[in-house]
Design a protein around this motif. Structure first.
Motif, PDB file in Angstrom:
ATOM      1  N   GLY A 274     -91.829   8.316 -52.661  1.00 13.14           N
ATOM      2  CA  GLY A 274     -90.469   8.020 -52.228  1.00 13.14           C
ATOM      3  C   GLY A 274     -89.809   9.236 -51.593  1.00 13.14           C
ATOM      4  N   PRO A 275     -88.648   9.055 -50.995  1.00 10.89           N
ATOM      5  CA  PRO A 275     -87.970  10.152 -50.295  1.00 10.89           C
ATOM      6  C   PRO A 275     -87.549  11.299 -51.192  1.00 10.89           C
ATOM      7  N   SER A 276     -87.305  11.030 -52.467  1.00  6.45           N
ATOM      8  CA  SER A 276     -86.868  12.091 -53.380  1.00  6.45           C
ATOM      9  C   SER A 276     -88.033  12.712 -54.146  1.00  6.45           C
ATOM     10  N   GLY A 277     -89.258  12.266 -53.865  1.00  7.90           N
ATOM     11  CA  GLY A 277     -90.424  12.769 -54.588  1.00  7.90           C
ATOM     12  C   GLY A 277     -90.589  14.274 -54.527  1.00  7.90           C
ATOM     13  N   PRO A 278     -90.537  14.899 -53.326  1.00  7.63           N
ATOM     14  CA  PRO A 278     -90.716  16.352 -53.266  1.00  7.63           C
ATOM     15  C   PRO A 278     -89.696  17.119 -54.086  1.00  7.63           C
ATOM     16  N   THR A 279     -88.438  16.664 -54.062  1.00  5.36           N
ATOM     17  CA  THR A 279     -87.388  17.353 -54.814  1.00  5.36           C
ATOM     18  C   THR A 279     -87.626  17.246 -56.312  1.00  5.36           C
ATOM     19  N   VAL A 280     -87.969  16.049 -56.779  1.00  6.27           N
ATOM     20  CA  VAL A 280     -88.199  15.848 -58.215  1.00  6.27           C
ATOM     21  C   VAL A 280     -89.390  16.669 -58.684  1.00  6.27           C
ATOM     22  N   LEU A 281     -90.467  16.664 -57.911  1.00  4.79           N
ATOM     23  CA  LEU A 281     -91.669  17.402 -58.298  1.00  4.79           C
ATOM     24  C   LEU A 281     -91.394  18.906 -58.323  1.00  4.79           C
ATOM     25  N   ALA A 282     -90.672  19.397 -57.312  1.00  9.96           N
ATOM     26  CA  ALA A 282     -90.354  20.828 -57.269  1.00  9.96           C
ATOM     27  C   ALA A 282     -89.488  21.234 -58.450  1.00  9.96           C
ATOM     28  N   ARG A 283     -88.554  20.385 -58.826  1.00 10.84           N
ATOM     29  CA  ARG A 283     -87.689  20.698 -59.978  1.00 10.84           C
ATOM     30  C   ARG A 283     -88.490  20.689 -61.272  1.00 10.84           C
ATOM     31  N   LEU A 284     -89.454  19.780 -61.389  1.00  8.08           N
ATOM     32  CA  LEU A 284     -90.303  19.736 -62.581  1.00  8.08           C
ATOM     33  C   LEU A 284     -91.095  21.041 -62.720  1.00  8.08           C
ATOM     34  N   VAL A 285     -91.621  21.524 -61.603  1.00  5.26           N
ATOM     35  CA  VAL A 285     -92.357  22.794 -61.628  1.00  5.26           C
ATOM     36  C   VAL A 285     -91.427  23.931 -61.980  1.00  5.26           C
ATOM     37  N   PHE A 286     -90.273  23.999 -61.313  1.00  2.51           N
ATOM     38  CA  PHE A 286     -89.363  25.129 -61.447  1.00  2.51           C
ATOM     39  C   PHE A 286     -88.768  25.222 -62.852  1.00  2.51           C
ATOM     40  N   PHE A 287     -88.388  24.095 -63.420  1.00  2.00           N
ATOM     41  CA  PHE A 287     -87.672  24.114 -64.692  1.00  2.00           C
ATOM     42  C   PHE A 287     -88.571  23.959 -65.918  1.00  2.00           C
ATOM     43  N   VAL A 288     -89.789  23.432 -65.756  1.00  2.36           N
ATOM     44  CA  VAL A 288     -90.606  23.135 -66.939  1.00  2.36           C
ATOM     45  C   VAL A 288     -91.985  23.787 -66.880  1.00  2.36           C
ATOM     46  N   ALA A 289     -92.808  23.396 -65.919  1.00  2.06           N
ATOM     47  CA  ALA A 289     -94.220  23.784 -65.947  1.00  2.06           C
ATOM     48  C   ALA A 289     -94.437  25.263 -65.665  1.00  2.06           C
ATOM     49  N   ALA A 290     -93.834  25.791 -64.607  1.00  2.00           N
ATOM     50  CA  ALA A 290     -94.035  27.202 -64.268  1.00  2.00           C
ATOM     51  C   ALA A 290     -93.477  28.146 -65.336  1.00  2.00           C
ATOM     52  N   PRO A 291     -92.293  27.894 -65.880  1.00  2.00           N
ATOM     53  CA  PRO A 291     -91.829  28.754 -66.977  1.00  2.00           C
ATOM     54  C   PRO A 291     -92.779  28.757 -68.171  1.00  2.00           C
ATOM     55  N   ALA A 292     -93.355  27.598 -68.497  1.00  2.00           N
ATOM     56  CA  ALA A 292     -94.307  27.544 -69.609  1.00  2.00           C
ATOM     57  C   ALA A 292     -95.533  28.393 -69.318  1.00  2.00           C
ATOM     58  N   LEU A 293     -96.017  28.358 -68.072  1.00  2.00           N
ATOM     59  CA  LEU A 293     -97.189  29.148 -67.697  1.00  2.00           C
ATOM     60  C   LEU A 293     -96.900  30.645 -67.790  1.00  2.00           C
ATOM     61  N   LEU A 294     -95.756  31.070 -67.280  1.00  2.00           N
ATOM     62  CA  LEU A 294     -95.409  32.490 -67.340  1.00  2.00           C
ATOM     63  C   LEU A 294     -95.209  32.952 -68.779  1.00  2.00           C
ATOM     64  N   LEU A 295     -94.567  32.122 -69.574  1.00  2.00           N
ATOM     65  CA  LEU A 295     -94.316  32.489 -70.968  1.00  2.00           C
ATOM     66  C   LEU A 295     -95.621  32.701 -71.726  1.00  2.00           C
ATOM     67  N   THR A 296     -96.537  31.744 -71.629  1.00  2.00           N
ATOM     68  CA  THR A 296     -97.778  31.858 -72.395  1.00  2.00           C
ATOM     69  C   THR A 296     -98.656  32.996 -71.886  1.00  2.00           C
ATOM     70  N   THR A 297     -98.677  33.196 -70.580  1.00  2.00           N
ATOM     71  CA  THR A 297     -99.515  34.264 -70.013  1.00  2.00           C
ATOM     72  C   THR A 297     -99.005  35.632 -70.425  1.00  2.00           C
ATOM     73  N   LEU A 298     -97.709  35.850 -70.280  1.00  2.00           N
ATOM     74  CA  LEU A 298     -97.138  37.165 -70.587  1.00  2.00           C
ATOM     75  C   LEU A 298     -97.127  37.446 -72.078  1.00  2.00           C
ATOM     76  N   ALA A 299     -96.942  36.418 -72.898  1.00  2.00           N
ATOM     77  CA  ALA A 299     -96.923  36.620 -74.348  1.00  2.00           C
ATOM     78  C   ALA A 299     -98.271  37.108 -74.857  1.00  2.00           C
ATOM     79  N   ARG A 300     -99.337  36.806 -74.116  1.00  2.00           N
ATOM     80  CA  ARG A 300    -100.679  37.227 -74.524  1.00  2.00           C
ATOM     81  C   ARG A 300    -101.122  38.529 -73.840  1.00  2.00           C
ATOM     82  N   SER A 301    -100.245  39.112 -73.025  1.00  2.00           N
ATOM     83  CA  SER A 301    -100.605  40.331 -72.303  1.00  2.00           C
ATOM     84  C   SER A 301     -99.933  41.536 -72.948  1.00  2.00           C
TER      85      SER A 301
END
Length: 311
Positions: A28-55
């Protein structure tokens, strides 16, 4: 070398899938915006948190970061100098337009593309975390302060500038991860497992969102921003990574993975945040959009060439 090229191949294939999803509007027309927000607010922060916590802090704040920061500052200065000289005595851009152009020439896409590149090519997401921190805690607040003063006619309060980085979940997640790493405490796997599960979606979703944002762009269209657009593109795609290499190799004595990390992060395309900034303050919106598209396309070649050269 084969592993590096295979990593890039995976990145561009998934990005192409995202492009096709966006081209045919499968979400749908709003798909890119929704997906980008999901990455920005949820998935990417989780990845950075777990990676850095183990470094460890020493694995995050490295000479490669110094090479990246210096290349960013010099590239920004070069854009300002070239643009002011080109418009000397005639049609000089206003300060807001200059600010957007300077950011477009030097502010990298450390989120949507930087995280996948760090994961698949550099083999360690912690390479990108300090870049995110530098941009969101120093570069972005400085650029937004200038835009706020020059377009709004008022000075932002120190408190508003201080809390600006706290609005980014990527910055917050990076800060929490680095804090945990600095304490020397390693959270049990049972605690991090839910974060790991969410984090595993960050890279593919970021690449799909990036690809979905590309259809419909007309970056080669003629317009008043043409000269500034190509100045920003050349500096971002060629000048900044070249400066990172010269600084890293000859000033800091870097080689191997550290030098590759410095040059690859500097070669990332312009961040989509710059379009958001330009739209918010109604300055050089077309310049920001076209530079993002062109540098993203150029990165498909330059990043592979850099990896083949230094990998």
């Amino acid at each position: 070398m084969r592993g590096v090229l295979a990593g890039f191949a995976a990145i561009w294939v998934v990005t192409l899938v995202g492009y096709l999803i966006g081209r045919f509007e499968l979400l749908g027309p709003s798909g890119p915006t929704v997906l980008a927000r999901l990455v920005f607010f949820v998935a990417a922060p989780a990845l950075l948190l777990t990676t850095l916590a183990r470094s460890s802090p020493g694995e995050v704040f490295t000479p490669a970061l110094a090479a990246f920061v210096l290349s960013t500052v010099l590239t920004a200065g070069a854009y300002l100098a070239i643009t002011l000289l080109a418009h000397r005595g005639r049609d000089r851009p206003d300060t807001g337009t200059l600010t957007v152009g300077t950011l477009a020439a030097s502010y990298v896409n450390a989120g949507n593309l930087g995280i996948p590149v760090a994961a698949y090519v550099l083999g360690d997401v912690s390479f990108i975390a300090p870049v995110l921190l530098f941009q969101t805690m120093l570069a972005a607040p400085l650029g937004l302060a200038v835009l706020d003063v020059t377009t709004g006619g008022r000075r932002p309060s120190p408190r508003a500038l201080a809390v600006l980085p706290l609005r980014s979940p990527l910055t917050l997640a990076s800060a929490v991860g680095i804090t945990v790493a600095a304490t020397g405490w390693r959270p049990p796997d049972e605690v991090l497992r839910p974060f790991d599960l969410v984090a595993s979606a960050a890279v593919p979703l970021a690449l799909l969102a990036l690809g979905m944002s590309l259809p419909g762009s007309r970056p080669f269209q003629a317009g008043p921003d043409g000269r500034s657009r190509y100045t920003a593109v050349v500096l971002k795609a060629v000048g900044q990574p070249l400066l990172a290499y010269l600084i890293g190799r000859h000033a800091l004595g870097l080689d191997g993975p550290a030098l590759l990390a410095a040059v690859v992060t500097a070669a990332l395309p312009t961040a989509q945040n710059i379009f958001v900034f330009a739209s918010r303050y109604d300055r050089a919106v077309t310049l920001a959009r076209d530079t993002i598209v062109l540098t993203t396309l150029a990165a498909a070649a330059t990043l592979v060439l850099i990896a083949a050269w230094l990998g």
